[in-house]
Design a protein around this motif. Structure first.
Motif, PDB file in Angstrom:
ATOM      1  N   PRO A   1       0.834  -1.207   0.000  1.00 30.07           N
ATOM      2  CA  PRO A   1       0.000   0.000   0.000  1.00 30.07           C
ATOM      3  C   PRO A   1       0.869   1.259   0.000  1.00 30.07           C
ATOM      4  CG  PRO A   1       0.131  -0.897   2.203  1.00 30.07           C
ATOM      5  CD  PRO A   1       0.833  -1.875   1.296  1.00 30.07           C
ATOM      6  N   ARG A   2       0.235   2.402  -0.238  1.00 32.96           N
ATOM      7  CA  ARG A   2       0.984   3.672  -0.191  1.00 32.96           C
ATOM      8  C   ARG A   2       1.534   3.884   1.215  1.00 32.96           C
ATOM      9  NH1 ARG A   2      -2.445   8.162  -2.198  1.00 32.96           N
ATOM     10  NH2 ARG A   2      -3.637   6.493  -3.067  1.00 32.96           N
ATOM     11  N   GLY A   3       2.568   4.700   1.305  1.00 38.24           N
ATOM     12  CA  GLY A   3       3.152   5.021   2.601  1.00 38.24           C
ATOM     13  C   GLY A   3       4.447   4.277   2.864  1.00 38.24           C
TER      14      GLY A   3
ATOM     15  N   ALA B   1      21.392  -0.112  -2.042  1.00 39.72           N
ATOM     16  CA  ALA B   1      20.276   0.150  -1.135  1.00 39.72           C
ATOM     17  C   ALA B   1      19.819   1.600  -1.276  1.00 39.72           C
ATOM     18  CB  ALA B   1      20.677  -0.166   0.298  1.00 39.72           C
ATOM     19  N   ALA B   2      20.760   2.536  -1.371  1.00 38.35           N
ATOM     20  CA  ALA B   2      20.419   3.960  -1.483  1.00 38.35           C
ATOM     21  C   ALA B   2      19.605   4.237  -2.748  1.00 38.35           C
ATOM     22  CB  ALA B   2      21.683   4.812  -1.462  1.00 38.35           C
ATOM     23  N   GLN B   3      19.991   3.636  -3.862  1.00 37.58           N
ATOM     24  CA  GLN B   3      19.242   3.830  -5.112  1.00 37.58           C
ATOM     25  C   GLN B   3      17.824   3.292  -4.988  1.00 37.58           C
ATOM     26  OE1 GLN B   3      22.090   1.692  -7.519  1.00 37.58           O
ATOM     27  NE2 GLN B   3      22.792   3.573  -8.523  1.00 37.58           N
ATOM     28  N   LEU B   4      17.679   2.105  -4.404  1.00 40.85           N
ATOM     29  CA  LEU B   4      16.363   1.502  -4.258  1.00 40.85           C
ATOM     30  C   LEU B   4      15.501   2.299  -3.286  1.00 40.85           C
ATOM     31  CD1 LEU B   4      14.292  -0.653  -4.859  1.00 40.85           C
ATOM     32  CD2 LEU B   4      15.414  -2.117  -3.159  1.00 40.85           C
TER      33      LEU B   4
ATOM     34  N   GLN C   1      10.132   7.801  -3.944  1.00 42.01           N
ATOM     35  CA  GLN C   1       9.478   8.519  -5.037  1.00 42.01           C
ATOM     36  C   GLN C   1       8.081   7.972  -5.314  1.00 42.01           C
ATOM     37  OE1 GLN C   1      12.288   8.059  -8.292  1.00 42.01           O
ATOM     38  NE2 GLN C   1      12.825  10.220  -8.165  1.00 42.01           N
ATOM     39  N   ARG C   2       7.886   6.698  -5.057  1.00 43.17           N
ATOM     40  CA  ARG C   2       6.612   6.041  -5.375  1.00 43.17           C
ATOM     41  C   ARG C   2       5.731   5.827  -4.138  1.00 43.17           C
ATOM     42  NH1 ARG C   2       8.237   2.301 -10.348  1.00 43.17           N
ATOM     43  NH2 ARG C   2       9.911   3.611 -11.111  1.00 43.17           N
TER      44      ARG C   2
END
Length: 103
Positions: free
Chosen positions: A28-30, A77-80, A86-87
């Motif tokens: 879910p969002r969040g 990890a930082a990129q992910l 962002q999402r």
């Protein structure tokens, strides 16, 4: 509360050890409430919060292999974490995991 969907995927073309499984989780969002660490094999779940929507679904040591059908195996990890953030307001995010049997 609506429970997020869990979808198991089996891939006959990928060689997997018998204790490994690939699956998707529609979060879910969040906030996800997980800590991710970088490893040579890709982003890995280091810990899971007691309030995480992923609690009981994933295990410490599971690899995050995709986010919304984007391959994350070569990411740090930082990129992910940046992509997940962002999402975070999307109604749901498809997160793909490779479980190695739990930790």
């Amino acid at each position: 509360a609506v429970r997020s969907q869990l979808q198991r995927i089996s891939s006959p073309t990928s060689p997997m050890k018998s204790n490994q499984r690939e699956f998707d989780f529609y979060a879910p969002r969040g906030l996800l409430g997980i800590v991710i660490e970088s490893t040579p094999k890709g982003p890995m779940v280091q810990s899971i919060s007691r309030t995480s929507p992923l609690l009981g679904i994933i295990n410490r040591g599971d690899y995050i292999t995709g986010l919304d059908d984007l391959n994350t195996k070569g990411m740090t990890a930082a990129q992910l974490i940046h992509l997940i953030a962002q999402r975070s307001e999307q109604p749901q995010r498809k997160i793909s995991f490779l479980s190695c049997g739990g930790a």
